[in-house]
Design a protein around this motif. Structure first.
Motif, PDB file in Angstrom:
ATOM      1  N   GLY A 180       1.027  -1.081   0.311  1.00  0.00           N
ATOM      2  CA  GLY A 180       0.283   0.099  -0.328  1.00  0.00           C
ATOM      3  C   GLY A 180       1.076   1.510   0.085  1.00  0.00           C
ATOM      4  O   GLY A 180       0.534   2.295  -0.468  1.00  0.00           O
ATOM      5  N   TYR A 185      -6.582  12.959  -6.123  1.00  0.00           N
ATOM      6  CA  TYR A 185      -5.288  12.722  -5.996  1.00  0.00           C
ATOM      7  C   TYR A 185      -5.467  12.106  -7.459  1.00  0.00           C
ATOM      8  O   TYR A 185      -5.847  10.925  -7.441  1.00  0.00           O
ATOM      9  CB  TYR A 185      -5.452  11.245  -4.792  1.00  0.00           C
ATOM     10  CG  TYR A 185      -4.471   9.916  -4.848  1.00  0.00           C
ATOM     11  CD1 TYR A 185      -3.225   9.886  -5.701  1.00  0.00           C
ATOM     12  CD2 TYR A 185      -3.968  10.016  -3.940  1.00  0.00           C
ATOM     13  CE1 TYR A 185      -2.180   9.366  -5.970  1.00  0.00           C
ATOM     14  CE2 TYR A 185      -3.338   8.973  -3.631  1.00  0.00           C
ATOM     15  CZ  TYR A 185      -2.279   8.211  -4.666  1.00  0.00           C
ATOM     16  OH  TYR A 185      -1.035   7.824  -4.690  1.00  0.00           O
ATOM     17  N   ASN A 242      -7.838   8.815  -7.398  1.00  0.00           N
ATOM     18  CA  ASN A 242      -7.845   8.271  -6.032  1.00  0.00           C
ATOM     19  C   ASN A 242      -8.959   9.405  -5.491  1.00  0.00           C
ATOM     20  O   ASN A 242      -9.152  10.519  -6.294  1.00  0.00           O
ATOM     21  CB  ASN A 242      -7.565   7.701  -5.239  1.00  0.00           C
ATOM     22  CG  ASN A 242      -6.527   6.316  -6.173  1.00  0.00           C
ATOM     23  OD1 ASN A 242      -6.926   5.353  -5.728  1.00  0.00           O
ATOM     24  ND2 ASN A 242      -4.865   6.879  -5.932  1.00  0.00           N
ATOM     25  N   GLY A 267      -3.906   9.567  -0.233  1.00  0.00           N
ATOM     26  CA  GLY A 267      -2.835   8.792  -0.141  1.00  0.00           C
ATOM     27  C   GLY A 267      -2.646   8.740   1.344  1.00  0.00           C
ATOM     28  O   GLY A 267      -2.947   9.127   1.785  1.00  0.00           O
ATOM     29  N   PRO A 326       0.335   6.932   2.281  1.00  0.00           N
ATOM     30  CA  PRO A 326       0.989   7.911   3.685  1.00  0.00           C
ATOM     31  C   PRO A 326       0.873   9.354   3.030  1.00  0.00           C
ATOM     32  O   PRO A 326       1.688   9.813   3.322  1.00  0.00           O
ATOM     33  CB  PRO A 326       2.026   6.723   4.641  1.00  0.00           C
ATOM     34  CG  PRO A 326       3.001   6.569   3.118  1.00  0.00           C
ATOM     35  CD  PRO A 326       1.369   5.767   1.961  1.00  0.00           C
ATOM     36  N   GLU A 327       0.862   9.626   2.046  1.00  0.00           N
ATOM     37  CA  GLU A 327       0.701  10.700   1.085  1.00  0.00           C
ATOM     38  C   GLU A 327       0.647  11.414   2.046  1.00  0.00           C
ATOM     39  O   GLU A 327       0.808  12.669   2.120  1.00  0.00           O
ATOM     40  CB  GLU A 327       0.880  10.656  -0.172  1.00  0.00           C
ATOM     41  CG  GLU A 327       1.085  10.047  -1.169  1.00  0.00           C
ATOM     42  CD  GLU A 327       0.519   8.336  -1.111  1.00  0.00           C
ATOM     43  OE1 GLU A 327       0.203   8.073  -0.155  1.00  0.00           O
ATOM     44  OE2 GLU A 327       1.486   7.916  -2.392  1.00  0.00           O
TER      45      GLU A 327
HETATM   46  N1  GLY Z   1      -0.213   5.137  -0.791  1.00  0.00           N
HETATM   47  C1  GLY Z   1      -1.255   4.982  -2.159  1.00  0.00           C
HETATM   48  C2  GLY Z   1      -2.644   4.941  -1.901  1.00  0.00           C
HETATM   49  O1  GLY Z   1      -3.080   5.795  -1.059  1.00  0.00           O
HETATM   50  O2  GLY Z   1      -3.570   4.801  -2.987  1.00  0.00           O
END
Ligand code: GLY
Ligand code: AMP
Length: 422
Positions: free
Chosen positions: A225, A268, A284, A288, A290-291
């Motif tokens: 992930g 995203y 998305n 995100g 860990p964004e």
């Molecule tokens: N880190 C990728 C996501 O949240 O989809």
């Protein structure tokens, strides 16, 4: 105001941490939350996939603002249910969240607004899909249409791998998500993430990030992930951000509005950058993970004002105040992740960690047992730091990890490598 955040991961801990710093927040509840979130907010164990349950909970607790963290409640219509009940809500409707929930839908939107993305074809049966793969050759990318917890994408370097992926998908490996398959041209280049708030009409870019999807150092091993992230992503220059806004993001927002399904929330955009050109890999419908941890570290309390402006349709007058800084997060995962891993090991050393505007430990998969913080997931902690340079943020994060005493955990030692000096 009383605020409810839905979710239980590191993303939601980071959102809660930012929201809590804003004086507008009187009471903060996170459902279901985790052991780290419980240190700064109330946690409520309710079924966040059930719109009626969430609405009743909001009424009982006089909630003024709902922030939806993960994609599952969005796809289950929880944001729609909240809005229908008159609750101010951050997050797209089911119809708009299709930009994440259906890869074929996203391609359709890209076609309608001429947004640059990989060439593709859609299939509902194995034989024509295989014929297409044989005709196109490898490398090629095979995607289950629906939500598959990040596992429904096979980047096949050989034709045999792509053909096997077709058998798996139509064989039911991803359930209903694999009933339709999208086959895409393989895009070479460097990937980066671009985050945009939109109220349906206006759009406000709020930052860039890069994550590390492979489990091992040097980008080796299976996909996860995300094992760490940093912000900003230097590969997404101002010029590329402008290009992505003009060619991809704004046309998408206009097309969604034109169809009567305006997108409200954070968009995203996963982008592939090659030769000065950005193409869309995927959308998305949420921050995100860990964004979000690095974005929230940099945005701080203003994140709440921005999410409120998004939900209230006031983004035209909103702006982001950026410090010229960098943030980096390292994921600590349970040994074995993304394969089988054990739960229940005790994590020591957290009390030695500094926690301030430059250092934060966000919890992803933890729970309290007899007063001890224990691991309760694959990705467990996000060790996050800020600095004047990416190097400084990197040093701070890894210095924090040295204070941790958790033999059952591991992390990558090279988060940020693409953007760090040799
Ligand atoms: N880190 C990728 C996501 O949240 O989809
Ligand atoms: P997605 O779930 O669509 O983000 O896909 C997961 C990952 O697969 C992406 O982050 C990319 O690394 C990779 N990927 C997806 N589509 C493509 C493509 N057309 N070309 C190259 N890599 C891709």
């Amino acid at each position: 105001m009383n605020i409810l955040i839905l979710g239980s991961g590191g993303r939601e801990h980071a959102l809660a941490w930012a929201v809590k710093q804003n004086p507008k927040c009187d009471r903060l509840i996170v459902a279901p939350g985790n052991a780290g979130i419980a240190m700064l907010a109330e946690c409520a164990d309710i079924d966040i996939l059930d719109g009626a349950t969430v609405v009743t909970f909001c009424e009982e607790n006089t909630i003024d603002f709902v922030i939806v963290g993960p994609e599952a409640p969005l796809a289950a219509g929880v944001a729609d249910a909240c809005r229908a009940a008159g609750l101010l809500t951050f997050g797209p409707s089911v119809a708009a969240a299709k930009l994440e929930a259906s890869k074929a839908f996203t391609k359709e939107i890209c076609d309608a607004c001429a947004a640059p993305t990989a060439a593709y074809a859609r299939f509902t049966e194995a034989e024509p899909a295989k014929a297409y793969i044989r005709q196109q050759g490898a490398p090629i990318v095979v995607k289950a249409d629906g939500l598959a917890a990040g596992k429904g994408v096979i980047v096949a370097m050989t034709e045999a791998e792509a053909l096997a992926a077709i058998d798996d998908m139509f064989g039911g490996e991803f359930g209903a998500a694999g009933a339709e398959v999208v086959i895409e041209e393989f895009m070479a280049g460097e990937e980066a993430s671009f985050f945009i708030l939109t109220d349906g009409t206006n759009a406000l870019p709020i930052g860039t990030a890069q994550d590390h999807k492979r489990v091992g150092d040097g980008d080796t091993g299976p996909n996860t992930g995300g094992m760490g992230a940093y912000s900003p992503a230097p590969v997404l220059t101002e010029a590329l951000q402008q290009q992505a806004m003009d060619m991809i993001v704004l046309p998408t927002i206009r097309e969604m509005a034109r169809r009567g399904t305006p997108y409200q929330g954070v968009l995203y955009a996963g982008l592939m950058i090659e030769n000065g050109r950005a193409r869309l890999v995927e959308y998305n419908a949420r921050f995100g993970d860990p964004e979000a941890q690095v974005l929230m570290m940099r945005l701080g309390a203003q994140a709440l004002d921005l999410m409120l402006a998004t939900a209230e349709g006031r983004l035209a007058e909103a702006q982001v105040n950026w410090a010229d800084d960098h943030a980096l997060t390292v994921v600590m995962a349970a040994k074995g992740y993304p394969g089988a891993y054990a739960r229940g090991s005790v994590i020591n050393g957290l009390d030695r960690m500094p926690e301030d505007s430059r250092h934060m430990v966000f919890h992803a998969g933890t729970t309290l047992r007899d007063g001890l913080v224990t691991a309760n997931g694959g990705r467990v902690l996000n060790i996050t730091a800020r600095g004047a340079t990416l190097e400084e943020a990197h040093h701070r994060a890894y210095a924090m990890i040295d204070l941790l005493d958790w033999p059952e955990g591991f992390c990558r030692s090279d988060i940020g490598w693409r953007a760090l000096p040799e």
